[in-house]
Every structure is written in C-alpha cells, then in structure tokens.
Design an enzyme around this catalytic site. Structure first.
Site, short mmCIF file in Angstrom:
data_model
loop_
_atom_site.label_atom_id
_atom_site.label_comp_id
_atom_site.label_asym_id
_atom_site.label_seq_id
_atom_site.Cartn_x
_atom_site.Cartn_y
_atom_site.Cartn_z
N LYS A 33 55.29 6.93 41.37
CA LYS A 33 55.10 8.26 41.94
C LYS A 33 53.65 8.71 41.75
CE LYS A 33 59.95 9.47 41.43
NZ LYS A 33 61.01 9.99 40.58
N GLN A 80 61.30 13.43 35.03
CA GLN A 80 62.13 12.26 35.34
C GLN A 80 63.44 12.32 34.56
OE1 GLN A 80 61.25 9.87 37.67
NE2 GLN A 80 63.26 8.96 37.34
N ASP A 91 61.26 18.49 43.15
CA ASP A 91 62.49 17.71 43.27
C ASP A 91 63.61 18.54 43.89
OD1 ASP A 91 62.46 15.06 42.60
OD2 ASP A 91 62.56 15.40 40.45
#
Ligand code: NAP
Length: 303
Positions: free
Chosen positions: A59, A103, A126
């Site tokens: 990412k 994460q 997200d």
C-alpha cells in the site's frame, strides 16, 4: 460433471484495471499539486504478521508510485491501546495526512472498534468507521470500503447491466460482505447474503447471476455451485501449500468455475490490486474534500 464443456469465461484482469485507476489517481494528484495540495496516507501496522506486513508495504509503495506521500508506522505487538489511540489522535490533527489506515486484525488486547472509530471520519480511507459504514447504509455521502468498491468497479468494467441481477454474496463481514451488499443494492441488484450458518448454501449460490465470494475458505465454490454464465468475483485470499510450494488461491475453484461462468476474477491478480487502487482513490478524494476543492475530474469519471 465437467464433461462437454464448450465455453471459457472472460477474465476480469484486476491488475490491468488497477493500473488504469492508478493512472487516473496519478493525474488527480498532479492536478492537486498545481494548487499546492499534496495528499498523504498514513498506514499503521501492529505486530509482525507476515501477510499484513506485505499488504501494508504494498500500500505504501503504491501510494508513492502515484505521488501520494506515504507515512508508515510499524508498532510492536505489545503496543498499548492508549499509545495506538494517541498516534491516531496526532494523525487526525496532522494536515499532511489525508488518509489513515489501520491494518486489521489488531492484537486481542486492543479494541479494534474503538481504534477504527477514533479515526477522523474524513480521513477514514478504509470506510470502516461507524459514520462511514452508516452513511453507506442510508445512501449518504461517505467513504466506501476499498474492497467492495474495487469489486463494483470490476463489475462495471465489463459493461453488463447490473439492474435486476441476483447477486449472491458469500460472507457477511463488516469490511467486505455487508458493504458489498449495500453497494449492489444501490445498483438495483437483488441481494442474497449467505454465511457459515446458511443451510443449503450450494443451491442458493447457484441462483446467483453474480457471485461475490468472500468467505476465506479455499476453493469453497465449485462447478456445481455456479449458474451457467454467472459473473464470479473472488475476494478470498487463501495461502495453501501445494506440492511443497506456497500458493495463493481464492474462495472459488478457478479452473472449474472458468468453464461455466461468463466472467471471473483470478486470484492473485483480481480483487487484491483493485483494493489498493481504490485505497489510493479514496485518499485523493478525501484530500480534495478536506481542502474544499472540487473532486478531481479524472477520478469522478471512475465512479
Ligand atoms: P471474515 O471476517 O473472516 O468473514 C468471513 C465471512 O465468511 C463470515 O461472514 C463467515 O460467516 C463467512 N463464512 C465462513 N465460512 C463459510 C462457509 N463455509 N460458507 C459460507 N460462508 C462462510 O473475512 P473477511 O475479512 O470478510 O475476508 C474474507 C476473505 O476475503 C478472506 O480470504 C480475506 O483474506 C479476503 N480479503 C481479500 C481482500 C482483497 O483485497 N482481495 C480484502 C479483504 C479480505 P459467519 O459470519 O457466519 O462467521
């Protein structure tokens, strides 16, 4: 069962599509740069899980490739919840940061919901926190979770009318199954969500014009589960050891499914790259919004 096969599915190439999205993100970043606005993405990983470390590294690398500044925080497994929340609080205040990604999964001593909800909703790239999840549910403007968004863009890329199609979603997680159902409902699909307690799952999946598989069970969906000419999107990423070699497989048995579906996504090279591309897109969108400027045109045309 697999005899007399006369067709093979078209492959929806996630890498190719992700590169197209990234090109547009890159153009958008340049447009913002002309206004002296430079999008930034902070990623936080706790612990040393090998798969998560690879995801976070990719990412960050992809962010840099399109000109987004990447700030990476790798915290030890035993970091306290308090310290993690403090870091997020500081990133929420940091003007150089437009997106914050934590994460998952987090270690058991940390309350993931608390952590996710502590992210400023305008930086929650997200789309997992309560405000963005709720916005999607009631058709308000918000950040759409990257993986379901990637799946939707893949479906749109094949120019098939989604209206009225029966989509069967396997899995009801907050990060894939549930937002996917909302997104496809918005596209006027008819939705069925199945999960680990569903009875007669094979027959239900077989009714799907579209199958979104997000169970995390390798090769769960086989030939006999699939309606002829269905479109299959495989979200699953499962690591198997086959003949001594590590292999990534999806939730759909690809070799069988490609013989009965009309379109299918591969694993790897399907939903995975699209998830990252959508993360970059969300970061730039949020950056533009936070700076009160129009959404870059190169990205608008994607949605
Ligand atoms: P998750 O939180 O573990 O949820 C899995 C869902 O699948 C649950 O709703 C579970 O049902 C259901 N399920 C489990 N076994 C099943 C079975 N035998 N039949 C039907 N449903 C079953 O997983 P997730 O985070 O949504 O991820 C799902 C998969 O997608 C994983 O392989 C993950 O690695 C992958 N993934 C990929 C990407 C990407 O970028 N490609 C992104 C995110 C996730 P219950 O609710 O009843 O337990």
């Amino acid at each position: 069962m697999l005899k007399n096969l006369c067709m093979t599915a078209k492959i929806i190439d996630g890498k190719l599509l992700a590169n197209k999205v990234k090109e547009k993100v890159s153009i958008a970043v340049s447009e913002l740069g002309k206004e002296s606005i430079f999008p930034g993405l902070a990623t936080i990983i706790v612990g040393k899980d090998a798969a998560s470390s690879i995801y976070v590294k990719n990412k960050g690398k992809s962010a840099n490739e399109v000109g987004i500044k990447s700030f990476q925080y790798a915290l030890p497994e035993n970091v306290s919840e308090e310290d993690l929340l403090e870091l997020i609080k500081n990133l929420n205040k940091d003007n150089a940061v437009d997106g914050i990604l934590v994460q998952l999964p987090l270690p058991k001593h940390i309350d993931s919901d608390l952590v996710i909800d502590s992210i400023d909703p305008s930086k929650d790239v997200d789309g997992f926190n309560i405000l963005n999840a709720g916005s999607l549910f009631i058709d308000r403007d918000g950040v759409i979770p990257c993986t379901p968004l990637g799946c939707l863009l893949m479906l749109r890329s094949i120019n098939v009318d989604l209206k009225g199609k029966h989509a069967v979603i396997i899995g009801r997680s907050n990060i894939v199954g549930k937002p996917m159902a909302q997104l496809l409902l918005k596209e006027n699909c008819t939705i069925t969500v199945v999960h680990s307690k569903t009875k007669n799952i094979k027959n239900i999946v077989k009714e799907g014009d579209i199958i979104i598989a997000a169970a995390g069970i390798p090769n769960l969906v086989t030939y006999s589960w699939i309606k002829k000419d269905a479109i299959a999107i495989d979200v699953g990423i499962n690591r198997l050891k086959i003949e001594g070699k590590n292999k990534l497989v999806g939730d759909i048995k690809f070799d069988e499914a490609k013989e009965i579906t009309s379109y299918i996504t591969p694993v790897p090279g399907g939903v995975g790259p699209m998830t990252i591309a959508c993360l970059l897109m969300n970061t730039v969108f949020q950056c533009a919004k936070r700076n009160n400027i129009a959404e870059p045109s190169s990205l608008k045309e994607l949605l």
